[in-house]
Design a protein around this motif. Structure first.
Motif, PDB file in Angstrom:
ATOM      1  N   LYS A 122      24.006 -27.662 -10.261  1.00 16.24           N
ATOM      2  CA  LYS A 122      22.974 -27.677 -11.298  1.00 16.24           C
ATOM      3  C   LYS A 122      21.577 -27.676 -10.685  1.00 16.24           C
ATOM      4  N   ASN A 123      20.881 -26.590 -10.867  1.00 16.82           N
ATOM      5  CA  ASN A 123      19.483 -26.488 -10.493  1.00 16.82           C
ATOM      6  C   ASN A 123      18.942 -25.267 -11.224  1.00 16.82           C
ATOM      7  N   ALA A 124      18.067 -25.505 -12.187  1.00 13.78           N
ATOM      8  CA  ALA A 124      17.579 -24.415 -13.044  1.00 13.78           C
ATOM      9  C   ALA A 124      16.879 -23.323 -12.245  1.00 13.78           C
ATOM     10  N   ILE A 125      16.133 -23.705 -11.227  1.00 14.55           N
ATOM     11  CA  ILE A 125      15.411 -22.702 -10.435  1.00 14.55           C
ATOM     12  C   ILE A 125      16.394 -21.836  -9.660  1.00 14.55           C
ATOM     13  N   MET A 126      17.323 -22.483  -8.961  1.00 13.10           N
ATOM     14  CA  MET A 126      18.295 -21.719  -8.179  1.00 13.10           C
ATOM     15  C   MET A 126      19.204 -20.880  -9.081  1.00 13.10           C
ATOM     16  N   ALA A 127      19.608 -21.437 -10.205  1.00 12.30           N
ATOM     17  CA  ALA A 127      20.455 -20.679 -11.134  1.00 12.30           C
ATOM     18  C   ALA A 127      19.731 -19.418 -11.595  1.00 12.30           C
ATOM     19  N   GLY A 128      18.447 -19.543 -11.863  1.00 11.48           N
ATOM     20  CA  GLY A 128      17.661 -18.386 -12.280  1.00 11.48           C
ATOM     21  C   GLY A 128      17.579 -17.311 -11.214  1.00 11.48           C
ATOM     22  N   PHE A 129      17.449 -17.733  -9.974  1.00  8.55           N
ATOM     23  CA  PHE A 129      17.402 -16.764  -8.878  1.00  8.55           C
ATOM     24  C   PHE A 129      18.766 -16.116  -8.636  1.00  8.55           C
ATOM     25  N   MET A 130      19.830 -16.856  -8.842  1.00  9.42           N
ATOM     26  CA  MET A 130      21.170 -16.351  -8.538  1.00  9.42           C
ATOM     27  C   MET A 130      21.737 -15.427  -9.623  1.00  9.42           C
ATOM     28  N   GLN A 131      21.350 -15.614 -10.866  1.00  6.57           N
ATOM     29  CA  GLN A 131      21.950 -14.859 -11.961  1.00  6.57           C
ATOM     30  C   GLN A 131      21.935 -13.339 -11.769  1.00  6.57           C
ATOM     31  N   PRO A 132      20.827 -12.737 -11.361  1.00  2.00           N
ATOM     32  CA  PRO A 132      20.836 -11.270 -11.239  1.00  2.00           C
ATOM     33  C   PRO A 132      21.527 -10.741  -9.981  1.00  2.00           C
ATOM     34  N   LEU A 133      21.916 -11.625  -9.050  1.00  2.00           N
ATOM     35  CA  LEU A 133      22.478 -11.165  -7.783  1.00  2.00           C
ATOM     36  C   LEU A 133      23.918 -10.685  -7.942  1.00  2.00           C
ATOM     37  N   THR A 134      24.221  -9.607  -7.234  1.00  2.00           N
ATOM     38  CA  THR A 134      25.583  -9.081  -7.190  1.00  2.00           C
ATOM     39  C   THR A 134      26.337  -9.771  -6.053  1.00  2.00           C
ATOM     40  N   GLU A 135      27.640  -9.520  -5.977  1.00  2.00           N
ATOM     41  CA  GLU A 135      28.437 -10.051  -4.873  1.00  2.00           C
ATOM     42  C   GLU A 135      27.894  -9.557  -3.539  1.00  2.00           C
ATOM     43  N   GLN A 136      27.490  -8.292  -3.493  1.00  2.00           N
ATOM     44  CA  GLN A 136      26.946  -7.735  -2.254  1.00  2.00           C
ATOM     45  C   GLN A 136      25.617  -8.387  -1.912  1.00  2.00           C
ATOM     46  N   ASN A 137      24.764  -8.639  -2.906  1.00  2.00           N
ATOM     47  CA  ASN A 137      23.498  -9.326  -2.652  1.00  2.00           C
ATOM     48  C   ASN A 137      23.736 -10.701  -2.034  1.00  2.00           C
ATOM     49  N   ILE A 138      24.696 -11.434  -2.588  1.00  2.00           N
ATOM     50  CA  ILE A 138      25.020 -12.765  -2.085  1.00  2.00           C
ATOM     51  C   ILE A 138      25.528 -12.676  -0.644  1.00  2.00           C
ATOM     52  N   ALA A 139      26.383 -11.709  -0.371  1.00  2.00           N
ATOM     53  CA  ALA A 139      26.892 -11.522   0.994  1.00  2.00           C
ATOM     54  C   ALA A 139      25.755 -11.168   1.944  1.00  2.00           C
ATOM     55  N   ASP A 140      24.825 -10.334   1.495  1.00  2.00           N
ATOM     56  CA  ASP A 140      23.695  -9.934   2.332  1.00  2.00           C
ATOM     57  C   ASP A 140      22.797 -11.130   2.649  1.00  2.00           C
ATOM     58  N   LEU A 141      22.470 -11.930   1.640  1.00  2.00           N
ATOM     59  CA  LEU A 141      21.638 -13.114   1.845  1.00  2.00           C
ATOM     60  C   LEU A 141      22.308 -14.108   2.789  1.00  2.00           C
ATOM     61  N   ALA A 142      23.582 -14.357   2.556  1.00  2.00           N
ATOM     62  CA  ALA A 142      24.312 -15.312   3.392  1.00  2.00           C
ATOM     63  C   ALA A 142      24.360 -14.834   4.847  1.00  2.00           C
ATOM     64  N   ALA A 143      24.595 -13.552   5.054  1.00  2.00           N
ATOM     65  CA  ALA A 143      24.633 -13.007   6.411  1.00  2.00           C
ATOM     66  C   ALA A 143      23.276 -13.147   7.086  1.00  2.00           C
ATOM     67  N   TYR A 144      22.224 -12.867   6.338  1.00  2.00           N
ATOM     68  CA  TYR A 144      20.875 -12.946   6.906  1.00  2.00           C
ATOM     69  C   TYR A 144      20.542 -14.375   7.345  1.00  2.00           C
ATOM     70  N   PHE A 145      20.704 -15.336   6.446  1.00  2.00           N
ATOM     71  CA  PHE A 145      20.349 -16.712   6.786  1.00  2.00           C
ATOM     72  C   PHE A 145      21.270 -17.292   7.855  1.00  2.00           C
ATOM     73  N   ALA A 146      22.532 -16.915   7.844  1.00  2.00           N
ATOM     74  CA  ALA A 146      23.481 -17.444   8.828  1.00  2.00           C
ATOM     75  C   ALA A 146      23.145 -17.010  10.251  1.00  2.00           C
ATOM     76  N   GLN A 147      22.571 -15.824  10.404  1.00  2.00           N
ATOM     77  CA  GLN A 147      22.287 -15.351  11.759  1.00  2.00           C
ATOM     78  C   GLN A 147      20.958 -15.871  12.296  1.00  2.00           C
ATOM     79  N   LEU A 148      20.159 -16.501  11.471  1.00  2.00           N
ATOM     80  CA  LEU A 148      18.900 -17.072  11.952  1.00  2.00           C
ATOM     81  C   LEU A 148      19.173 -18.341  12.750  1.00  2.00           C
ATOM     82  N   PRO A 149      18.325 -18.627  13.745  1.00  2.00           N
ATOM     83  CA  PRO A 149      18.524 -19.873  14.489  1.00  2.00           C
ATOM     84  C   PRO A 149      18.258 -21.066  13.586  1.00  2.00           C
TER      85      PRO A 149
END
Length: 118
Positions: A75-102
């Motif tokens: 539960k977080n209204a701000i995060m929920a709002g950001f996540m709603q329009p994202l596709t499965e591929q968008n989520i995978a892309d974001l996760a890959a990007y942040f995971a590879q950062l130090p």
């Protein structure tokens, strides 16, 4: 019988292609991450301790967290709002990007992580 052999021959290719898609695209993730910088920092290491560090987190953890914000388990209204329009591929892309950062040092947001090679 020939169809069965054809399907069996294609199975490894399909498995590899779905794995590649699930891994995420770093360039696309970087572009999608631009709005995240407002709270989570430009490099995924926030300067305000009220926001979680994203850089260096496990890809699977980040994906699950984003799915939970999207489906309402977290539960977080701000995060929920950001996540709603994202596709499965968008989520995978974001996760890959942040995971590879130090990652920064856990529990110490006063010293954000330095980019690799500096």
């Amino acid at each position: 019988m020939n169809r069965l052999y054809s399907l069996l021959a294609l199975a490894p290719l399909l498995a590899v292609s779905s794995f590649a898609q699930a891994a995420g695209n770093l360039d696309a993730g970087k572009k999608l991450a631009e709005p995240c910088a407002a709270c989570h920092g430009a490099d995924g290491n926030p300067t305000d301790p009220q926001y979680p560090r994203l850089s260096g987190q496990y890809r699977d953890y980040l994906q699950e967290a984003m799915h939970q914000y999207k489906n309402g388990k977290r539960k977080n209204a701000i995060m929920a709002g950001f996540m709603q329009p994202l596709t499965e591929q968008n989520i995978a892309d974001l996760a890959a990007y942040f995971a590879q950062l130090p990652g920064g040092r856990l529990g110490d947001l006063s010293q954000p992580a330095k980019p690799a090679g500096k």
